[in-house]
Motif scaffolding. Structure first.
Motif, short mmCIF file in Angstrom:
data_model
loop_
_atom_site.label_atom_id
_atom_site.label_comp_id
_atom_site.label_asym_id
_atom_site.label_seq_id
_atom_site.Cartn_x
_atom_site.Cartn_y
_atom_site.Cartn_z
N ASN A 151 0.80 -1.23 0.00
CA ASN A 151 0.00 0.00 0.00
C ASN A 151 0.83 1.28 0.00
OD1 ASN A 151 -2.40 -1.54 0.13
ND2 ASN A 151 -2.24 -1.69 2.35
N GLU A 152 2.08 1.21 0.45
CA GLU A 152 2.87 2.43 0.57
C GLU A 152 4.17 2.38 -0.24
OE1 GLU A 152 3.39 3.89 4.54
OE2 GLU A 152 1.47 3.08 5.22
N VAL A 153 4.94 1.32 -0.07
CA VAL A 153 6.25 1.27 -0.72
C VAL A 153 6.12 1.20 -2.24
CG1 VAL A 153 8.37 -0.07 -0.97
CG2 VAL A 153 7.37 0.28 1.30
N LYS A 159 8.09 7.46 -7.24
CA LYS A 159 8.67 8.78 -6.98
C LYS A 159 10.10 8.70 -6.49
CE LYS A 159 4.19 10.79 -5.71
NZ LYS A 159 3.43 11.48 -4.62
N LYS A 160 10.48 7.58 -5.89
CA LYS A 160 11.85 7.41 -5.41
C LYS A 160 12.18 5.92 -5.34
CE LYS A 160 10.66 7.52 -0.47
NZ LYS A 160 10.88 8.24 0.80
N PRO A 161 13.45 5.56 -5.59
CA PRO A 161 13.82 4.15 -5.48
C PRO A 161 13.92 3.72 -4.03
CG PRO A 161 15.74 5.48 -6.00
CD PRO A 161 14.56 6.42 -6.02
N ILE A 221 13.82 -1.42 -5.53
CA ILE A 221 12.48 -1.33 -6.11
C ILE A 221 12.30 0.06 -6.68
CG2 ILE A 221 10.01 -1.48 -5.66
CD1 ILE A 221 10.62 -3.35 -3.37
N ILE A 222 11.91 0.12 -7.95
CA ILE A 222 11.61 1.39 -8.60
C ILE A 222 10.51 1.16 -9.61
CG2 ILE A 222 13.36 1.12 -10.40
CD1 ILE A 222 13.88 4.16 -10.10
N ASN A 223 9.52 2.04 -9.61
CA ASN A 223 8.35 1.89 -10.48
C ASN A 223 7.68 0.54 -10.29
OD1 ASN A 223 8.69 4.46 -11.62
ND2 ASN A 223 10.02 3.67 -13.22
N GLY A 224 7.72 0.02 -9.06
CA GLY A 224 7.12 -1.27 -8.75
C GLY A 224 7.92 -2.46 -9.22
N TYR A 294 10.41 14.42 -9.56
CA TYR A 294 9.58 15.47 -10.16
C TYR A 294 9.55 15.36 -11.69
CZ TYR A 294 9.90 17.57 -5.52
OH TYR A 294 9.84 17.79 -4.17
N LYS A 295 9.76 14.15 -12.22
CA LYS A 295 9.84 13.97 -13.67
C LYS A 295 8.53 14.31 -14.37
CE LYS A 295 8.82 9.00 -13.30
NZ LYS A 295 8.62 9.06 -11.85
N ASP A 296 7.39 14.22 -13.66
CA ASP A 296 6.10 14.51 -14.28
C ASP A 296 5.82 16.01 -14.35
OD1 ASP A 296 5.63 11.82 -14.58
OD2 ASP A 296 4.59 11.63 -12.66
N TYR A 297 6.65 16.82 -13.67
CA TYR A 297 6.35 18.25 -13.58
C TYR A 297 7.43 19.13 -14.22
CZ TYR A 297 2.92 16.67 -10.17
OH TYR A 297 1.88 16.02 -9.55
N LEU A 298 8.68 18.69 -14.20
CA LEU A 298 9.77 19.52 -14.72
C LEU A 298 10.73 18.67 -15.54
CD1 LEU A 298 9.47 20.34 -11.33
CD2 LEU A 298 10.54 22.36 -12.28
N SER A 299 11.50 19.34 -16.40
CA SER A 299 12.58 18.71 -17.14
C SER A 299 13.90 19.23 -16.58
CB SER A 299 12.49 19.04 -18.63
OG SER A 299 11.33 18.45 -19.19
#
Length: 595
Positions: A151-153, A159-161, A221-224, A294-299
């Motif tokens: 549910n959390e990790v 957002k973070k590895p 673990i990153i991106n599941g 913050y990849k979804d908001y900034l480059s």
């Protein structure tokens, strides 16, 4: 009769073994097991215990009876190290508080319990606490449970590895990596890496779900997605492992040749662009982690000031090359919207800087999620949030109405007002809902002021009567409406239900399928070359099952064809025999005539 005698002898043997076990439990003497006298001090008991524990531990002693001997040693030390249990044993021959049959039964059944739940090595012994109550406080802080992981990790891994260690009791290899683990997690956590610890003895379901079949194990673990660490546990290897988890295209290397193209990408990507100027040739891990978060908001771009070919940028933006500098650019690439400079860039400083510059001055509404973030639903009368929306046509270059709207937004930075724009041709239903049914707005830009009332799309709004051309008169009228809105919220007299925005930046189905296939292939490739045989069993079982079915089908088909040929050959012989049988009689008749 012989079978009956044999069964009786087996029953007698089983009873004899049980009697011997009971007698051995009754004759258990902790003083004799540890080899100390009844007047021995606690220091002597501890010293004797440590010596015997080292000698008889199952991981060190391969004798078949080492495990039973080690259990007796542990039980003896538990009794004698506790003054109350030792006193009860000296008086009653039992470590319990009361005498009686029930306590004797508990003593007899003791060896069948999980003695390690109440037993621990002293911290001075190898400096490793085995018992769950004595576990290291650092590991205790990061302990994961299955529900917490799911549910959390897993959602947070987008957002973070995460760096996770799998440990267990009686794991001597875990002792050796403990100092390096403590040092690394303290460093990586400050950079923004998630840390977790899974105790395989108490969280078997989670350990099995992660595919960890041995301890110690370290995984990321990153991106599941789960990746195992296979190198030596040293600080540099763990840092490189975490860095390898991150995508390779998070940060673009920027020089004098490509900085204009990089900063001009705000219109197509609908994002602010961030530049870090620093003296290290390699992009810092902290900056990569920030770019991933913050990849979804900034480059994000990186400028190595020690490289030849960056002088133009450093001179144009007045960069101090002796201290790390962060610049964020929005719609104007000639000057940064915000800047920070510090010799020691900390995560909290960068996060605060990025958070207040997540959006453009007049961001384009490209999805319902972004609409919800930029124009939140009203929660109370005191927390009113208004959105000023420019409905305009899509153009390759900045149009005059958009430039005027942008300058108005730059001059009116109120916390209660957010400026956004929408391409009418891409969000046709959204634009038609806010525009009045008038031919005057066809092919022209318009401005609406709206307030969201609920998540179902209900809004109250007011659209300016005339099309927006960006004149000073238009700006004056819009400013008057905003000033009036502070005093009279009823100015927004129109009401409508807005349709959900279509996701303009979502990949098409073919690209989504290609990305999924590439991820699956990379997972299989990693499994073949890195994972152990137990982790590869599902994949190998699938491959061998497919091969078995394939070759089995071919073999069965071959045998069936050969059988058909064999069955078809006898009728041919019978037909030949019938033909010969018909001709032979005629031959004999003709010969008889000559006779």
């Amino acid at each position: 009769m012989e079978v009956r005698k044999l069964s009786i002898s087996w029953q007698f043997l089983i009873v004899l073994v049980l009697i011997l076990q009971i007698l051995s439990a009754l004759d258990f003497d902790p003083y004799r097991v540890l080899g100390v006298s009844r007047t021995a001090s606690q220091a002597d008991i501890k010293k004797a215990y440590k010596k015997l524990a080292r000698e008889w531990h199952p991981d060190k002693n391969k004798d078949p009876g080492a495990e039973d001997k080690f259990i007796q040693i542990s039980k003896a030390y538990e009794i004698l190290s506790n003054e109350e249990k030792r006193s009860n044993y000296d008086q009653y021959g039992d470590a319990g508080e009361n005498q009686g049959y029930q306590k004797q039964q508990q003593q007899r059944e003791y060896r069948f319990r999980h003695f390690h739940e109440n037993f621990y090595f002293d911290e001075s012994f190898f400096h490793f606490p085995f018992n769950s109550e004595r576990r290291d406080s650092i590991d205790e802080k990061y302990l994961l449970h299955f529900s917490h992981y799911v549910n959390e990790v897993v959602p947070d891994s987008f957002k973070k590895p995460y760096l996770i260690k799998i440990t267990s009791d009686w794991c001597f290899s875990c002792i050796h990596i403990e100092p390096v683990w403590k040092e690394v997690i303290q460093e990586l956590e400050e950079l923004g890496v998630g840390i977790g610890v899974v105790h395989a003895g108490y969280e078997r379901r989670l350990a099995h779900h992660l595919g960890a079949h041995s301890t110690p194990s370290i995984l990321g673990i990153i991106n599941g997605k789960i990746s195992f660490f296979h190198n030596a546990v040293v600080r540099e290897n763990l840092r490189q492992f975490v860095e390898s988890l991150l995508p390779g295209n998070l940060v673009e290397k920027v020089t004098n040749k490509n900085y204009v193209r990089f900063l001009s990408g705000w219109q197509q990507e609908n994002k602010p662009h961030v530049l870090l100027f620093d003296q290290t040739p390699i992009v810092p891990l902290l900056y990569k982690l920030t770019a991933f978060a913050y990849k979804d908001y900034l480059s994000f771009g990186y400028v190595y000031v020690g490289l030849r070919g960056t002088e133009e940028m450093t001179r144009r933006y007045n960069i101090n090359i002796y201290a790390p500098t962060l610049l964020v650019f929005k719609e104007h690439i000639n000057r940064p919207a915000d800047v920070i400079q510090a010799r020691g860039m900390k995560k909290q400083i960068i996060d605060d800087f990025i958070t207040r510059n997540k959006y453009l001055l007049a961001a384009r509404l490209t999805s319902q999620k972004l609409f919800h973030e930029l124009c939140p639903v009203k929660r109370s009368h005191r927390q009113r949030k208004y959105c000023v929306v420019l409905l305009t046509a899509e153009t390759t270059k900045l149009s005059k109405p958009f430039e005027a709207f942008l300058s108005f937004a730059l001059a009116n930075t109120q916390d209660t007002v957010r400026f956004v724009h929408v391409y009418s041709n891409r969000q046709q239903e959204f634009a038609d809902t806010l525009l009045p049914d008038s031919e005057a707005f066809q092919g022209k830009s318009a401005v609406s002021i709206l307030e969201r009332r609920n998540t179902a799309g209900r809004v109250v709004y007011k659209t300016l009567e005339d099309p927006w051309i960006g004149s000073e008169s238009d700006k004056f009228i819009l400013l008057g409406y905003l000033d009036q809105l502070r005093k009279d919220p009823a100015l927004l007299s129109s009401e409508a239900v807005l349709p959900d925005l279509t996701d303009e930046l979502a990949p098409v189905f073919l690209l989504r399928w290609f990305y999924s296939a590439s991820d699956y292939i990379s997972d299989c490739w990693d499994s073949i070359f890195h994972n152990n045989w137990r982790e590869m069993m599902p994949l190998l079982s699938l491959i061998f099952s497919a091969l078995f079915i394939l070759f089995g089908t071919v073999i069965v088909q071959a045998f069936s064809d050969s059988n058909d040929e064999r069955e078809s050959s006898p009728p041919e012989k019978e037909e030949a025999q019938e033909k010969t049988g018909k001709t032979e009689p005629s031959f004999t008749k003709e010969n008889s005539r000559f006779l």
